[in-house]
Design a protein around this motif. Structure first.
Motif, PDB file in Angstrom:
ATOM      1  N   MET A  68       0.833  -1.209   0.000  1.00 36.99           N
ATOM      2  CA  MET A  68       0.000   0.000   0.000  1.00 36.99           C
ATOM      3  C   MET A  68       0.862   1.250   0.000  1.00 36.99           C
ATOM      4  O   MET A  68       0.644   2.172  -0.794  1.00 36.99           O
ATOM      5  CB  MET A  68      -0.918  -0.008   1.221  1.00 36.99           C
ATOM      6  CG  MET A  68      -1.821   1.211   1.383  1.00 36.99           C
ATOM      7  SD  MET A  68      -0.998   2.692   2.061  1.00 36.99           S
ATOM      8  CE  MET A  68      -0.304   2.036   3.577  1.00 36.99           C
ATOM      9  N   PHE A  69       1.856   1.308   0.878  1.00 39.97           N
ATOM     10  CA  PHE A  69       2.701   2.493   0.999  1.00 39.97           C
ATOM     11  C   PHE A  69       3.457   2.749  -0.301  1.00 39.97           C
ATOM     12  O   PHE A  69       3.518   3.885  -0.787  1.00 39.97           O
ATOM     13  CB  PHE A  69       3.684   2.299   2.154  1.00 39.97           C
ATOM     14  CG  PHE A  69       4.454   3.539   2.522  1.00 39.97           C
ATOM     15  CD1 PHE A  69       4.060   4.329   3.589  1.00 39.97           C
ATOM     16  CD2 PHE A  69       5.585   3.926   1.805  1.00 39.97           C
ATOM     17  CE1 PHE A  69       4.761   5.475   3.930  1.00 39.97           C
ATOM     18  CE2 PHE A  69       6.294   5.068   2.139  1.00 39.97           C
ATOM     19  CZ  PHE A  69       5.882   5.834   3.203  1.00 39.97           C
ATOM     20  N   THR A  70       4.018   1.692  -0.882  1.00 41.18           N
ATOM     21  CA  THR A  70       4.779   1.845  -2.123  1.00 41.18           C
ATOM     22  C   THR A  70       3.888   2.353  -3.250  1.00 41.18           C
ATOM     23  O   THR A  70       4.271   3.235  -4.028  1.00 41.18           O
ATOM     24  CB  THR A  70       5.420   0.511  -2.511  1.00 41.18           C
ATOM     25  OG1 THR A  70       6.240   0.041  -1.430  1.00 41.18           O
ATOM     26  CG2 THR A  70       6.278   0.664  -3.754  1.00 41.18           C
ATOM     27  N   GLU A  71       2.678   1.818  -3.336  1.00 39.86           N
ATOM     28  CA  GLU A  71       1.735   2.233  -4.369  1.00 39.86           C
ATOM     29  C   GLU A  71       1.279   3.671  -4.169  1.00 39.86           C
ATOM     30  O   GLU A  71       1.185   4.449  -5.123  1.00 39.86           O
ATOM     31  CB  GLU A  71       0.531   1.291  -4.366  1.00 39.86           C
ATOM     32  CG  GLU A  71      -0.519   1.604  -5.418  1.00 39.86           C
ATOM     33  CD  GLU A  71      -1.685   0.625  -5.378  1.00 39.86           C
ATOM     34  OE1 GLU A  71      -2.693   0.888  -6.062  1.00 39.86           O
ATOM     35  OE2 GLU A  71      -1.604  -0.398  -4.662  1.00 39.86           O
ATOM     36  N   GLU A  72       0.995   4.046  -2.933  1.00 42.28           N
ATOM     37  CA  GLU A  72       0.448   5.362  -2.642  1.00 42.28           C
ATOM     38  C   GLU A  72       1.504   6.458  -2.643  1.00 42.28           C
ATOM     39  O   GLU A  72       1.298   7.539  -3.193  1.00 42.28           O
ATOM     40  CB  GLU A  72      -0.264   5.331  -1.285  1.00 42.28           C
ATOM     41  CG  GLU A  72      -0.731   6.683  -0.768  1.00 42.28           C
ATOM     42  CD  GLU A  72      -1.789   7.338  -1.633  1.00 42.28           C
ATOM     43  OE1 GLU A  72      -1.946   8.571  -1.536  1.00 42.28           O
ATOM     44  OE2 GLU A  72      -2.446   6.631  -2.416  1.00 42.28           O
ATOM     45  N   VAL A  73       2.646   6.193  -2.009  1.00 45.36           N
ATOM     46  CA  VAL A  73       3.653   7.237  -1.815  1.00 45.36           C
ATOM     47  C   VAL A  73       4.717   7.213  -2.906  1.00 45.36           C
ATOM     48  O   VAL A  73       5.353   8.223  -3.197  1.00 45.36           O
ATOM     49  CB  VAL A  73       4.297   7.101  -0.410  1.00 45.36           C
ATOM     50  CG1 VAL A  73       5.326   8.184  -0.165  1.00 45.36           C
ATOM     51  CG2 VAL A  73       3.207   7.151   0.655  1.00 45.36           C
ATOM     52  N   GLY A  74       4.916   6.040  -3.508  1.00 47.55           N
ATOM     53  CA  GLY A  74       5.874   5.957  -4.598  1.00 47.55           C
ATOM     54  C   GLY A  74       7.291   5.635  -4.188  1.00 47.55           C
ATOM     55  O   GLY A  74       8.211   5.708  -5.011  1.00 47.55           O
ATOM     56  N   VAL A  75       7.502   5.272  -2.923  1.00 40.67           N
ATOM     57  CA  VAL A  75       8.823   4.866  -2.451  1.00 40.67           C
ATOM     58  C   VAL A  75       8.661   3.621  -1.579  1.00 40.67           C
ATOM     59  O   VAL A  75       7.587   3.363  -1.028  1.00 40.67           O
ATOM     60  CB  VAL A  75       9.526   5.978  -1.639  1.00 40.67           C
ATOM     61  CG1 VAL A  75       9.791   7.191  -2.511  1.00 40.67           C
ATOM     62  CG2 VAL A  75       8.703   6.372  -0.422  1.00 40.67           C
TER      63      VAL A  75
END
Length: 278
Positions: A159-166
């Motif tokens: 989720m974090f990678t998809e949403e924030v991009g890192v």
């Protein structure tokens, strides 16, 4: 005789005045309220500062200045003063987040030195819900247990990678510790089936008035099947009953599937935020 406006870091002795300022809009100022309640403005725990802007000796605006820059009731003159101080800081934040007008003004001032932004999100509807949803809550949603962190964690990273991009793991073990902290507090909700996270969401900030929903995730192979609305209705119901009476969140304007799900659940836009990820 009028006094010259002043800017300084706030300390525990300023707590009462800062809380009065925050209560002017307790939902919009929820994040800073949660940090103030947790740290009592003790810089040892704050991980930064809360700057206060004073006119005629009275606190009129504030700004959380740590990994996240978050203005509080910030006037145009206060934003100018905050920007000047921030530009002389030795470290740079990871984001500027908050009500749209002061965030855009602040970003305009610091962008020549801090830019370009990695991800400017300049139109984010701020949504609130003060009643349970009219749609049926999904009965499978429950609090995540401590012994399920290993199951939850890959979904949190995705989720974090998809949403924030890192990749949140790039900075070490801090992200896993945060995920575990939310689970331990009872602020992590989800649907786990056959050892896999189908849906999850967390409460990321809490005050006596409200809580802030974040990290909403549906497993990619199950998206578009109507899972999110019923699951969110269940989270809202459980959070309102056991955490705080109002549930808030902010969402990217272009994320139409998420916005439709929130609207179906019953969230209403009450303000507009902006976020600049650096």
């Amino acid at each position: 005789m009028l006094q010259t406006p002043t800017l300084r870091a706030l300390g525990p002795e300023d707590l009462t005045d800062l809380l009065v300022l925050i209560r002017r809009d307790p939902l919009v100022n929820l994040f800073v309220r949660s940090r103030v309640d947790a740290t009592r403005l003790n810089q040892r725990w704050l991980g930064g500062q809360v700057l206060g802007y004073f006119e005629d000796g009275a606190l009129v605006s504030a700004c959380h200045a740590g990994a996240n820059i978050v203005p509080v009731e910030a006037t145009e003159r206060a934003v100018e003063a905050f920007a000047e101080r921030l530009l002389h800081a030795t470290s740079r934040p990871s984001s500027i987040v908050g009500p749209q007008a002061p965030v855009l003004h602040l970003w305009d001032r610091v962008a020549p030195s801090w830019g370009p932004a990695r991800s400017p999100r300049l139109d984010q509807p701020f949504l609130t819900m003060s009643a349970d949803s009219a749609i049926e809550p999904d009965p499978r949603v429950r609090r995540i247990l401590l012994d399920e962190i290993d199951t939850l964690y890959p979904a949190s990273v995705a989720m974090f990678t998809e949403e924030v991009g890192v990749d949140p793991e790039a900075g070490g073990g801090g992200y896993r510790a945060r995920v575990a902290q939310l689970v331990a507090q009872g602020w992590s909700f989800g649907i786990i089936e056959d050892g896999s996270v189908l849906f999850k969401a967390e409460i990321g900030a809490v005050s006596p008035e409200a809580c802030q929903l974040q990290g909403v995730y549906v497993r990619p192979d199950r998206r578009g099947q109507g899972i999110a609305a019923g699951a969110l209705a269940a989270v809202v119901e459980q959070a309102r009953r056991s955490i705080a009476p109002v549930v808030t969140l902010f969402v990217n304007d272009h994320n139409l599937p998420a916005r439709r799900a929130y609207e179906r659940v019953g969230f209403e836009q009450t303000a507009t935020f902006a976020s600049v990820l650096l």
